[in-house]
Design a protein around this motif. Structure first.
Motif, PDB file in Angstrom:
ATOM      1  N   ALA A 138       0.398 -13.757  -4.427  1.00 40.31           N
ATOM      2  CA  ALA A 138       0.524 -12.712  -5.335  1.00 40.31           C
ATOM      3  C   ALA A 138      -0.577 -12.748  -6.375  1.00 40.31           C
ATOM      4  CB  ALA A 138       1.976 -13.298  -6.765  1.00 40.31           C
ATOM      5  N   THR A 139      -1.312 -13.665  -6.352  1.00 35.17           N
ATOM      6  CA  THR A 139      -2.706 -12.880  -6.783  1.00 35.17           C
ATOM      7  C   THR A 139      -3.312 -12.395  -6.045  1.00 35.17           C
ATOM      8  OG1 THR A 139      -2.353 -15.235  -8.232  1.00 35.17           O
ATOM      9  CG2 THR A 139      -4.928 -14.635  -7.067  1.00 35.17           C
ATOM     10  N   VAL A 140      -3.972 -12.446  -4.578  1.00 37.89           N
ATOM     11  CA  VAL A 140      -4.314 -11.836  -3.212  1.00 37.89           C
ATOM     12  C   VAL A 140      -3.296 -10.512  -3.828  1.00 37.89           C
ATOM     13  CG1 VAL A 140      -4.345 -10.819  -2.040  1.00 37.89           C
ATOM     14  CG2 VAL A 140      -4.562 -13.615  -1.807  1.00 37.89           C
ATOM     15  N   GLU A 141      -2.279 -10.162  -3.990  1.00 36.95           N
ATOM     16  CA  GLU A 141      -1.370  -8.559  -3.792  1.00 36.95           C
ATOM     17  C   GLU A 141      -1.888  -8.366  -5.591  1.00 36.95           C
ATOM     18  OE1 GLU A 141       2.736 -10.102  -1.471  1.00 36.95           O
ATOM     19  OE2 GLU A 141       2.099  -9.784  -4.168  1.00 36.95           O
ATOM     20  N   TYR A 142      -2.150  -9.072  -6.706  1.00 39.56           N
ATOM     21  CA  TYR A 142      -1.748  -8.337  -7.802  1.00 39.56           C
ATOM     22  C   TYR A 142      -3.986  -7.715  -8.021  1.00 39.56           C
ATOM     23  CZ  TYR A 142      -4.683  -8.268 -12.107  1.00 39.56           C
ATOM     24  OH  TYR A 142      -5.118  -8.264 -13.558  1.00 39.56           O
ATOM     25  N   GLN A 143      -4.590  -8.970  -7.455  1.00 41.62           N
ATOM     26  CA  GLN A 143      -6.214  -8.157  -6.895  1.00 41.62           C
ATOM     27  C   GLN A 143      -6.685  -7.258  -6.314  1.00 41.62           C
ATOM     28  OE1 GLN A 143      -7.924 -11.966  -5.618  1.00 41.62           O
ATOM     29  NE2 GLN A 143      -8.336 -12.608  -8.137  1.00 41.62           N
ATOM     30  N   LEU A 144      -5.284  -6.929  -5.170  1.00 37.92           N
ATOM     31  CA  LEU A 144      -5.690  -5.716  -4.511  1.00 37.92           C
ATOM     32  C   LEU A 144      -4.963  -4.572  -5.377  1.00 37.92           C
ATOM     33  CD1 LEU A 144      -6.237  -4.213  -1.996  1.00 37.92           C
ATOM     34  CD2 LEU A 144      -3.599  -5.418  -1.037  1.00 37.92           C
ATOM     35  N   MET A 170       0.962  -1.028   0.377  1.00 40.04           N
ATOM     36  CA  MET A 170      -0.194   0.080   0.423  1.00 40.04           C
ATOM     37  C   MET A 170       0.945   1.545   0.145  1.00 40.04           C
ATOM     38  SD  MET A 170      -2.866  -0.613  -0.322  1.00 40.04           S
ATOM     39  CE  MET A 170      -3.127  -1.900  -1.486  1.00 40.04           C
ATOM     40  N   ASP A 171       2.311   1.347   0.474  1.00 40.29           N
ATOM     41  CA  ASP A 171       3.297   2.091   0.362  1.00 40.29           C
ATOM     42  C   ASP A 171       3.906   2.415  -0.897  1.00 40.29           C
ATOM     43  OD1 ASP A 171       4.613   4.456   1.310  1.00 40.29           O
ATOM     44  OD2 ASP A 171       5.935   3.090   1.971  1.00 40.29           O
ATOM     45  N   CYS A 172       3.167   1.533  -2.017  1.00 36.59           N
ATOM     46  CA  CYS A 172       4.164   1.928  -2.752  1.00 36.59           C
ATOM     47  C   CYS A 172       3.503   2.167  -4.128  1.00 36.59           C
ATOM     48  CB  CYS A 172       4.722  -0.503  -3.984  1.00 36.59           C
ATOM     49  SG  CYS A 172       5.975  -0.550  -2.445  1.00 36.59           S
ATOM     50  N   ASP A 173       4.212   2.975  -5.790  1.00 32.28           N
ATOM     51  CA  ASP A 173       2.969   3.069  -6.818  1.00 32.28           C
ATOM     52  C   ASP A 173       3.194   2.339  -7.412  1.00 32.28           C
ATOM     53  OD1 ASP A 173       3.552   5.643  -5.857  1.00 32.28           O
ATOM     54  OD2 ASP A 173       6.077   5.312  -6.102  1.00 32.28           O
ATOM     55  N   THR A 174       4.235   1.186  -7.147  1.00 30.86           N
ATOM     56  CA  THR A 174       3.773  -0.112  -8.746  1.00 30.86           C
ATOM     57  C   THR A 174       4.024  -1.354  -8.539  1.00 30.86           C
ATOM     58  OG1 THR A 174       4.385   1.876 -10.551  1.00 30.86           O
ATOM     59  CG2 THR A 174       4.782  -0.224 -11.141  1.00 30.86           C
ATOM     60  N   VAL A 175       3.174  -2.280  -8.811  1.00 26.92           N
ATOM     61  CA  VAL A 175       3.726  -4.025  -8.620  1.00 26.92           C
ATOM     62  C   VAL A 175       4.396  -4.314  -9.932  1.00 26.92           C
ATOM     63  CG1 VAL A 175       2.378  -5.430  -7.534  1.00 26.92           C
ATOM     64  CG2 VAL A 175       1.513  -4.263  -6.860  1.00 26.92           C
ATOM     65  N   GLY A 214      -7.620  -3.955  -8.438  1.00 27.55           N
ATOM     66  CA  GLY A 214      -8.836  -3.622  -7.832  1.00 27.55           C
ATOM     67  C   GLY A 214      -9.242  -1.489  -7.132  1.00 27.55           C
ATOM     68  N   ILE A 215      -7.562  -1.134  -6.528  1.00 27.57           N
ATOM     69  CA  ILE A 215      -6.989   0.045  -6.032  1.00 27.57           C
ATOM     70  C   ILE A 215      -7.004   0.914  -7.131  1.00 27.57           C
ATOM     71  CG2 ILE A 215      -7.669  -0.317  -3.713  1.00 27.57           C
ATOM     72  CD1 ILE A 215      -4.783  -0.227  -3.478  1.00 27.57           C
ATOM     73  N   GLY A 216      -6.661   0.909  -8.105  1.00 28.15           N
ATOM     74  CA  GLY A 216      -6.211   1.466  -9.842  1.00 28.15           C
ATOM     75  C   GLY A 216      -4.582   1.438  -9.457  1.00 28.15           C
ATOM     76  N   MET A 217      -3.933   0.533  -8.869  1.00 28.33           N
ATOM     77  CA  MET A 217      -2.464   0.371  -8.696  1.00 28.33           C
ATOM     78  C   MET A 217      -1.990   0.356  -9.922  1.00 28.33           C
ATOM     79  SD  MET A 217      -1.052  -0.277  -5.120  1.00 28.33           S
ATOM     80  CE  MET A 217       0.790  -0.004  -5.392  1.00 28.33           C
ATOM     81  N   GLU A 218      -0.606   0.508 -10.623  1.00 31.30           N
ATOM     82  CA  GLU A 218      -0.231   0.456 -11.706  1.00 31.30           C
ATOM     83  C   GLU A 218       0.096  -0.863 -11.859  1.00 31.30           C
ATOM     84  OE1 GLU A 218       3.115   3.715 -12.846  1.00 31.30           O
ATOM     85  OE2 GLU A 218       1.355   3.886 -14.394  1.00 31.30           O
ATOM     86  N   VAL A 219       0.153  -1.791 -12.399  1.00 32.23           N
ATOM     87  CA  VAL A 219       0.315  -3.728 -12.785  1.00 32.23           C
ATOM     88  C   VAL A 219       1.392  -3.507 -13.689  1.00 32.23           C
ATOM     89  CG1 VAL A 219       0.067  -5.306 -12.087  1.00 32.23           C
ATOM     90  CG2 VAL A 219      -1.518  -4.102 -10.596  1.00 32.23           C
ATOM     91  N   PHE A 220       2.016  -4.058 -13.489  1.00 32.48           N
ATOM     92  CA  PHE A 220       3.041  -4.308 -14.754  1.00 32.48           C
ATOM     93  C   PHE A 220       3.696  -6.008 -14.349  1.00 32.48           C
ATOM     94  CE2 PHE A 220       3.303  -0.297 -15.146  1.00 32.48           C
ATOM     95  CZ  PHE A 220       3.072   0.500 -16.071  1.00 32.48           C
ATOM     96  N   ASN A 221       3.672  -6.903 -15.961  1.00 34.36           N
ATOM     97  CA  ASN A 221       4.764  -7.996 -15.803  1.00 34.36           C
ATOM     98  C   ASN A 221       6.368  -7.468 -15.762  1.00 34.36           C
ATOM     99  OD1 ASN A 221       6.580  -9.610 -17.398  1.00 34.36           O
ATOM    100  ND2 ASN A 221       5.001 -11.141 -17.250  1.00 34.36           N
ATOM    101  N   ILE A 222       7.139  -7.890 -15.341  1.00 31.50           N
ATOM    102  CA  ILE A 222       8.651  -7.677 -15.190  1.00 31.50           C
ATOM    103  C   ILE A 222       8.586  -7.767 -16.410  1.00 31.50           C
ATOM    104  CG2 ILE A 222       9.369  -9.627 -14.925  1.00 31.50           C
ATOM    105  CD1 ILE A 222      11.500  -8.716 -13.539  1.00 31.50           C
ATOM    106  N   ASP A 223       9.082  -8.412 -17.372  1.00 32.90           N
ATOM    107  CA  ASP A 223       9.532  -8.289 -18.414  1.00 32.90           C
ATOM    108  C   ASP A 223       8.480  -6.855 -19.570  1.00 32.90           C
ATOM    109  OD1 ASP A 223      10.836 -10.752 -18.608  1.00 32.90           O
ATOM    110  OD2 ASP A 223       9.252 -10.988 -18.884  1.00 32.90           O
ATOM    111  N   LEU A 224       7.549  -6.171 -19.519  1.00 36.24           N
ATOM    112  CA  LEU A 224       6.907  -5.489 -19.857  1.00 36.24           C
ATOM    113  C   LEU A 224       7.430  -4.394 -19.360  1.00 36.24           C
ATOM    114  CD1 LEU A 224       5.131  -3.998 -22.063  1.00 36.24           C
ATOM    115  CD2 LEU A 224       3.378  -4.245 -20.293  1.00 36.24           C
TER     116      LEU A 224
END
Length: 107
Positions: free
Chosen positions: A81-87, A64-69, A90-100
């Motif tokens: 990790a699935t819980v972390e991704y969904q959270l 919750m203290d980060c900007d991007t997952v 769900g709250i609009g954080m940036e989420v990226f696959n590492i390679d992308l």
């Protein structure tokens, strides 16, 4: 422009050596590029593998203290990790696959 604070997410439980090498490599890569990186292994260093619930609580607070997952390639096989991704999603954080993400930040 400030670089986003990154949270590394991927499979840990059931992986050889709890997947420490993969997390350490990702952490080093991004720190070498000047990012602040949150690594679950560093957050839960004092917990045993069977203390998953306590580790997830710490990780969610840190997330919750980060900007991007940043998702490692094995994240979908992991309950945590699935819980972390969904959270995060769900709250609009940036989420990226590492390679992308690496492709996006490299000139």
């Amino acid at each position: 422009m400030n670089k986003p604070k990154l949270y590394i997410s991927g499979a840990i439980t059931g992986k050889p050596d709890l997947n420490r090498t993969k997390f350490a490599n990702a952490t080093k890569t991004f720190r070498d590029l000047g990012y602040i990186v949150v690594n679950p292994h560093e957050i839960c260093y004092d917990l045993k593998e069977d203390e998953w619930n306590q580790c997830m609580r710490r990780c969610i607070i840190a997330l919750m203290d980060c900007d991007t997952v940043i998702l490692l390639d094995d994240w979908q096989s992991s309950t945590g990790a699935t819980v972390e991704y969904q959270l995060a999603f769900g709250i609009g954080m940036e989420v990226f696959n590492i390679d992308l993400f690496l492709k996006c930040i490299q000139p």
